[in-house]
Design an enzyme around this catalytic site. Structure first.
Site, PDB file in Angstrom:
ATOM      1  N   ASP A  53      -8.447   5.412 -30.610  1.00 46.95           N
ATOM      2  CA  ASP A  53      -7.057   5.574 -31.043  1.00 46.95           C
ATOM      3  C   ASP A  53      -6.202   4.526 -30.335  1.00 46.95           C
ATOM      4  O   ASP A  53      -6.613   3.947 -29.319  1.00 46.95           O
ATOM      5  CB  ASP A  53      -6.544   6.988 -30.755  1.00 46.95           C
ATOM      6  N   GLU A  96      -7.226   9.653 -26.922  1.00 46.62           N
ATOM      7  CA  GLU A  96      -6.987   9.320 -25.512  1.00 46.62           C
ATOM      8  C   GLU A  96      -5.513   9.036 -25.250  1.00 46.62           C
ATOM      9  O   GLU A  96      -4.964   9.465 -24.229  1.00 46.62           O
ATOM     10  CB  GLU A  96      -7.839   8.097 -25.128  1.00 46.62           C
TER      11      GLU A  96
END
Length: 484
Positions: free
Chosen positions: A111, A176
């Site tokens: 991400d 994350e």
């Protein structure tokens, strides 16, 4: 037949040659990955679909390596506005389970932070663009490039029909940047299954401290985030009507915040330095060896003067000593213009970066006692409340562990130099979680240069770092096998 010693050397030569020859393909895959707008910060269904697409792309790539892949469904997240969004799956993958070989597990995330060209990007953030050997694109260095470099290293052994020298595992997530939702729970659940055979954990989610000299990271600071509220009433007052007859909450708060740290950066909370690990001679030498141009560092930071004059002092105060930062005041008037208001209730926000061997609950107690003492001396009729919103422990590794020795040797082989041994001044909770839960050695092996600009506009990874980083991981596998 090769002699025993020349065989690994020839194999390494073959691997490096293959990576050089196929570097355009490796860059092309990075381009395909960067093109996915896998933003986990903005809670929008469209972006969540992009995250699912990103995780599926990665799972396919790992299956092509011959890995067995489990995309674990970890449920959904409830947002403050009441909407529910699915959390992208966490990938657990493995390749090889030879009991004679060490098992190395790689953690990465796919991400990214939000990015829009109008925010100051020179190119479209989701189109990987090469300019003078720099590959610009959101996620290029944080963390799609390093995840792919590890995959490139593994795939090279397969392409050359060479046996992988280690068993490989992957943990890859897609949240994350939003606090790694559901990851810790999954690690705890899989502790005696997926992670039971893991010998070493490698994280490649940070940067060198130099533009050209590689580094190995062996520590990060923790973080305690505090809120201190001072309240007279819920409504604001007019300073013409009430000024001069009240204990003003803002004046109380400014005194409280002013009592935390002095002008030289020294924290004034009693006992706060009691548990800071003492500096050893060996550690001091490591700081002296680090490659940092102070003048250049100051210029790029656009800071007129730092609190310290030497490289060693600056790095130590960034990495191995605690720091206290004041972040803001909620409830105060902060618009342009002049408004004669007395805020009725204000909240000050500050945080302390923790270092070994400080403990979050001890720090919480020290902070509360200190602020209560300062407040009591003011004889204010207001109410004060202190709360700790976040408590994350620092992380430190043993640099004599096998994988640190293997990584040092691999860096010497690929880059021809010893690495800078560095810490990170920020907090990377995942390192601590892995170390605590699976009780195995954790190492941070960064690939990106100091000027990669993760989270910023024009994030990039140099082609050189990406390709040499792929070689580094391959050399690391071979060194790990030798040391085990």
């Amino acid at each position: 037949m090769f002699s025993q010693s020349s065989r690994p050397a020839r194999l390494l030569e073959k691997i490096f040659q293959y990576i050089d020859l196929h570097q355009d393909e490796f860059v092309q895959t990075l381009k395909e990955w960067v093109a996915v707008e896998s933003d986990s910060i903005q809670p929008m269904p469209r972006l969540r679909q992009e995250l699912f697409r990103m995780m599926a792309l990665a799972a396919d790539e790992l299956r092509r390596l011959g890995a067995s892949v489990d995309s674990v469904d970890v449920g959904s997240q409830q947002l403050p506005d009441g909407q529910t969004l699915l959390i992208p799956p966490i990938i657990l993958a493995e390749l090889g389970n030879d009991p004679k070989k060490p098992t190395v597990c790689f953690y990465g995330h796919l991400d990214v932070q939000p990015a829009r060209q109008e925010d100051g990007w020179l190119t479209d953030p989701y189109t990987l663009t090469e300019v003078n050997g720099k590959l610009y694109g959101r996620g290029a260095t944080d963390n799609k490039g390093p995840v792919l470099a590890w995959i490139n290293a593994v795939s090279t052994f397969g392409a050359l029909e060479e046996d992988l020298p280690v068993n490989i595992k992957f943990v890859i997530e897609g949240m994350e940047e939003s606090g790694s939702l559901a990851l810790e729970e999954l690690i705890r659940r899989e502790k005696d299954r997926f992670f039971s055979s893991v010998d070493y954990m490698v994280i490649s989610d940070n940067l060198w401290i130099s533009q050209r000299k590689p580094a190995l990271t062996y520590g990060t600071r923790g973080n305690c985030y505090f809120m201190v509220e001072v309240k007279c009433r819920d409504q604001d007052f007019h300073s013409g009507t009430f000024g001069g007859i009240l204990n003003e909450p803002m004046a109380d708060l400014v005194a409280l915040l002013g009592s935390l740290v002095d002008s030289s950066g020294h924290i004034l909370i009693p006992g706060i330095y009691d548990h800071v690990a003492p500096l050893t001679e060996e550690e001091k030498e490591m700081y002296e060896a680090i490659d940092l141009d102070l003048e250049e560092y100051q210029n790029t930071s656009q800071v007129k003067k730092f609190l310290f004059d030497t490289k060693e002092e600056i790095l130590m105060h960034l990495w191995r000593y605690p720091s206290l930062s004041i972040h803001g005041i909620e409830g105060a008037f902060d618009e342009p213009g002049a408004k004669t208001v007395i805020p009725g209730r204000v909240i000050g926000k500050f945080s302390i970066r923790l270092v070994p061997h400080m403990n979050t609950s001890v720090v919480e107690k020290q902070v509360k006692q200190h602020l209560e003492y300062i407040f009591s001396k003011r004889n204010s009729s207001n109410q004060m409340a202190v709360s700790m919103a976040l408590g994350l422990h620092p992380w430190i590794a043993n640099i004599k562990d096998n994988q640190y020795l293997a990584a040092k040797r691999a860096i010497k082989t690929v880059f021809g130099t010893e690495p800078d041994m560095i810490r990170d001044g920020s907090t990377i909770p995942i390192a601590n979680i892995f170390q605590d839960v699976i009780q195995k050695s954790v190492m941070m092996l960064p690939l990106g240069a100091v000027d990669d600009g993760e989270h910023a506009q024009n994030e990039k990874i140099n082609r050189w770092n990406y390709i040499e980083g792929s070689k580094l991981f391959a050399a690391f596998f071979l060194e790990m096998a030798k040391l085990h």
